[in-house]
Motif scaffolding. Structure first.
Motif, short mmCIF file in Angstrom:
data_model
loop_
_atom_site.label_atom_id
_atom_site.label_comp_id
_atom_site.label_asym_id
_atom_site.label_seq_id
_atom_site.Cartn_x
_atom_site.Cartn_y
_atom_site.Cartn_z
N LEU A 143 0.84 -1.20 0.00
CA LEU A 143 0.00 0.00 0.00
C LEU A 143 0.87 1.25 0.00
N ARG A 144 1.81 1.31 0.90
CA ARG A 144 2.60 2.53 1.12
C ARG A 144 3.52 2.85 -0.06
N ASP A 145 4.18 1.83 -0.58
CA ASP A 145 5.24 2.08 -1.57
C ASP A 145 4.79 1.92 -3.01
N TYR A 146 3.66 1.24 -3.24
CA TYR A 146 3.19 1.05 -4.61
C TYR A 146 1.87 1.78 -4.87
N TYR A 147 0.83 1.42 -4.12
CA TYR A 147 -0.49 1.99 -4.41
C TYR A 147 -0.59 3.47 -4.04
N ASP A 148 -0.01 3.88 -2.90
CA ASP A 148 -0.15 5.26 -2.46
C ASP A 148 0.49 6.27 -3.43
N PRO A 149 1.73 6.05 -3.89
CA PRO A 149 2.29 7.01 -4.86
C PRO A 149 1.50 7.07 -6.16
N MET A 150 1.01 5.94 -6.61
CA MET A 150 0.22 5.92 -7.83
C MET A 150 -1.08 6.70 -7.64
N TYR A 151 -1.72 6.52 -6.48
CA TYR A 151 -2.95 7.25 -6.19
C TYR A 151 -2.68 8.75 -6.08
N ALA A 152 -1.59 9.12 -5.40
CA ALA A 152 -1.28 10.54 -5.23
C ALA A 152 -1.09 11.22 -6.59
N TYR A 153 -0.44 10.54 -7.50
CA TYR A 153 -0.24 11.11 -8.84
C TYR A 153 -1.59 11.28 -9.55
N GLN A 154 -2.42 10.26 -9.51
CA GLN A 154 -3.71 10.33 -10.20
C GLN A 154 -4.62 11.38 -9.58
N LEU A 155 -4.64 11.47 -8.25
CA LEU A 155 -5.47 12.49 -7.61
C LEU A 155 -4.97 13.89 -7.93
N GLY A 156 -3.66 14.03 -8.06
CA GLY A 156 -3.12 15.33 -8.42
C GLY A 156 -3.65 15.83 -9.75
N LEU A 157 -3.90 14.92 -10.67
CA LEU A 157 -4.46 15.30 -11.97
C LEU A 157 -5.91 15.76 -11.86
N LYS A 158 -6.57 15.38 -10.76
CA LYS A 158 -8.00 15.68 -10.58
C LYS A 158 -8.23 16.71 -9.47
N ALA A 159 -7.18 17.34 -9.00
CA ALA A 159 -7.28 18.19 -7.82
C ALA A 159 -8.35 19.26 -7.94
N GLY A 160 -8.54 19.80 -9.13
CA GLY A 160 -9.53 20.85 -9.32
C GLY A 160 -10.96 20.39 -9.16
N ARG A 161 -11.17 19.10 -9.15
CA ARG A 161 -12.54 18.56 -9.02
C ARG A 161 -12.90 18.21 -7.59
N VAL A 162 -11.95 18.27 -6.67
CA VAL A 162 -12.21 17.88 -5.28
C VAL A 162 -13.07 18.93 -4.60
N VAL A 163 -14.24 18.51 -4.10
CA VAL A 163 -15.15 19.42 -3.42
C VAL A 163 -15.26 19.12 -1.93
N PHE A 164 -14.75 17.97 -1.51
CA PHE A 164 -14.84 17.63 -0.08
C PHE A 164 -13.77 16.60 0.24
N ARG A 165 -13.16 16.75 1.42
CA ARG A 165 -12.23 15.77 1.97
C ARG A 165 -12.62 15.51 3.42
N GLY A 166 -12.48 14.28 3.85
CA GLY A 166 -12.78 14.01 5.24
C GLY A 166 -12.65 12.53 5.57
N SER A 167 -12.92 12.22 6.82
CA SER A 167 -12.89 10.83 7.27
C SER A 167 -14.04 10.06 6.63
N TYR A 168 -14.03 8.76 6.84
CA TYR A 168 -15.12 7.91 6.32
C TYR A 168 -16.47 8.44 6.78
N ALA A 169 -16.60 8.72 8.08
CA ALA A 169 -17.88 9.19 8.61
C ALA A 169 -18.25 10.56 8.04
N GLU A 170 -17.25 11.43 7.90
CA GLU A 170 -17.53 12.78 7.37
C GLU A 170 -17.96 12.73 5.90
N VAL A 171 -17.31 11.89 5.11
CA VAL A 171 -17.71 11.76 3.71
C VAL A 171 -19.09 11.13 3.60
#
Length: 368
Positions: free
Chosen positions: A332-360
């Motif tokens: 998770l830490r060394d493979y999936y997380d960096p890949m996710y961070a890169y992909q989310l960076g491409l979508k950063a302008g679309r993020v309207v909310f961030r939070g914990s499981y309960a908050e989302v």
């Protein structure tokens, strides 16, 4: 239950039939059914694949009447009686059911007539499978114009569980019978592409019907879920939709991954194949899944993770499943997380909310 008791007309009200989860008798051949079907349909064919092939050839060479005559000769006597028996049992168990063939033509009319001869009213769907499939394609295109909110988050954030708790969500991975990652295979295999699209269109239709103004919630998926492709018309729409991002600690995500991909997968395998054979199949599947990532991981990192996985499997069979965390965490830490961070960076302008499981979960419940 005679024809006079219900006397239901044949129907082409496809929306009503799908929204009501109407039971269907699909009288097409097994081969046709295997290529694509509807979730609420049961295949009780008038002719098997070989019989259908013979009748089709006769139709081409000698015309319709000769093909009809051949069909009656092939499906006669005990064969005919067995067909009627299973249709009758289904109709008596599902008095609200309908039957259809490919185009709503001869096969469904013959099936309907034979049922009427034994006192069973079973209306047909006008236009058959082809018309219903065309309707669902049109509905999928209409659904793609609806508003969406997309749930994103790192691997192990329990996004699928979150969707299952949200009223206006559609679980794409559930429909595809795959968790969407290299380790995402599920027992039972995946549906056909057509079967997935049919089920997806029906699910979206139900959400639009239940809450016409509410946004539909989907998980952030890549183009493929296993071998199933998300329809391009829907993918193009969701790639513009706002994102709600679930944030969880690495420890929480390791725990979720351990529970779902280790404990739950093993339980599924052992229920399917028995304790010993089930564990062996579970272990081999883990190794194969890791092997699919070898090129991306690189030889050294793959070897390290495989060694830790094998050690965990030895500990597991001896009664200590907790050892799997030793390879889950670095994956998770060394493979999936960096890949996710890169992909989310491409979508950063679309993020309207961030939070914990309960908050989302609360945000999605309040979003309209």
């Amino acid at each position: 239950m005679g024809a006079s008791a219900l006397n239901r007309p044949d129907s082409r009200d496809f929306a009503r039939l799908f929204l009501a989860d109407t039971p269907f008798i699909d009288t097409r051949s097994p081969g046709e059914f295997a290529e694509g079907a509807f979730p609420q349909a049961v295949n009780l064919p008038l002719m098997d694949d070989e019989q259908r092939a013979q009748v089709g050839l006769c139709y081409k060479q000698q015309g319709q009447q000769a093909a009809i005559d051949l069909g009656h000769r092939l499906v006669n006597g005990p064969v005919k009686e067995s067909r009627i028996a299973v249709w009758r049992a289904f109709a008596e168990t599902h008095p609200d059911g309908y039957l259809y063939c490919f185009r709503g033509g001869l096969r469904s009319r013959i099936s309907q007539q034979w049922l009427q001869e034994v006192g069973i009213d079973s209306p047909r769907i006008i236009g058959g499978y082809k018309a219903m499939r065309r309707f669902l394609i049109q509905q999928l295109e209409a659904s793609a114009q609806h508003r969406f909110i997309i749930v994103s988050g790192q691997t192990g954030c329990a996004k699928t569980r979150l969707l299952q708790e949200v009223a206006n969500a559609v679980d794409l991975e559930g429909l595809a019978n795959h968790r969407g990652s290299a380790f995402g295979k599920r027992l039972g295999g995946q549906p056909t592409q057509i079967g997935f699209e049919n089920a997806l269109s029906i699910a979206l239709l139900k959400r639009r019907h239940a809450s016409p103004q509410a946004a539909i919630v989907l998980e952030d998926e890549s183009r493929l879920i296993g071998r199933i492709a998300v329809p391009e018309v829907l993918r193009e729409s969701t790639m513009r939709a706002p994102l709600a991002v679930v944030e969880m600690s690495l420890a929480e995500r390791v725990e979720h991954t351990f529970h779902n991909y280790i404990l739950q997968n093993l339980s599924d395998w052992q229920t399917h194949a028995g304790d010993v054979a089930g564990f062996a199949a579970f272990a081999e599947e883990l190794r194969q899944n890791l092997a699919t990532l070898q090129r991306r991981l690189g030889g050294h990192r793959h070897s390290q993770l495989l060694s830790e996985m094998n050690a965990a499997l030895v500990a597991h069979v001896r009664g200590n499943p907790e050892a799997h965390r030793a390879w889950i965490e670095p994956l998770l830490r060394d493979y999936y997380d960096p890949m996710y961070a890169y992909q989310l960076g491409l979508k950063a302008g679309r993020v309207v909310f961030r939070g914990s499981y309960a908050e989302v979960s609360t945000y999605l419940g309040e979003a309209h």
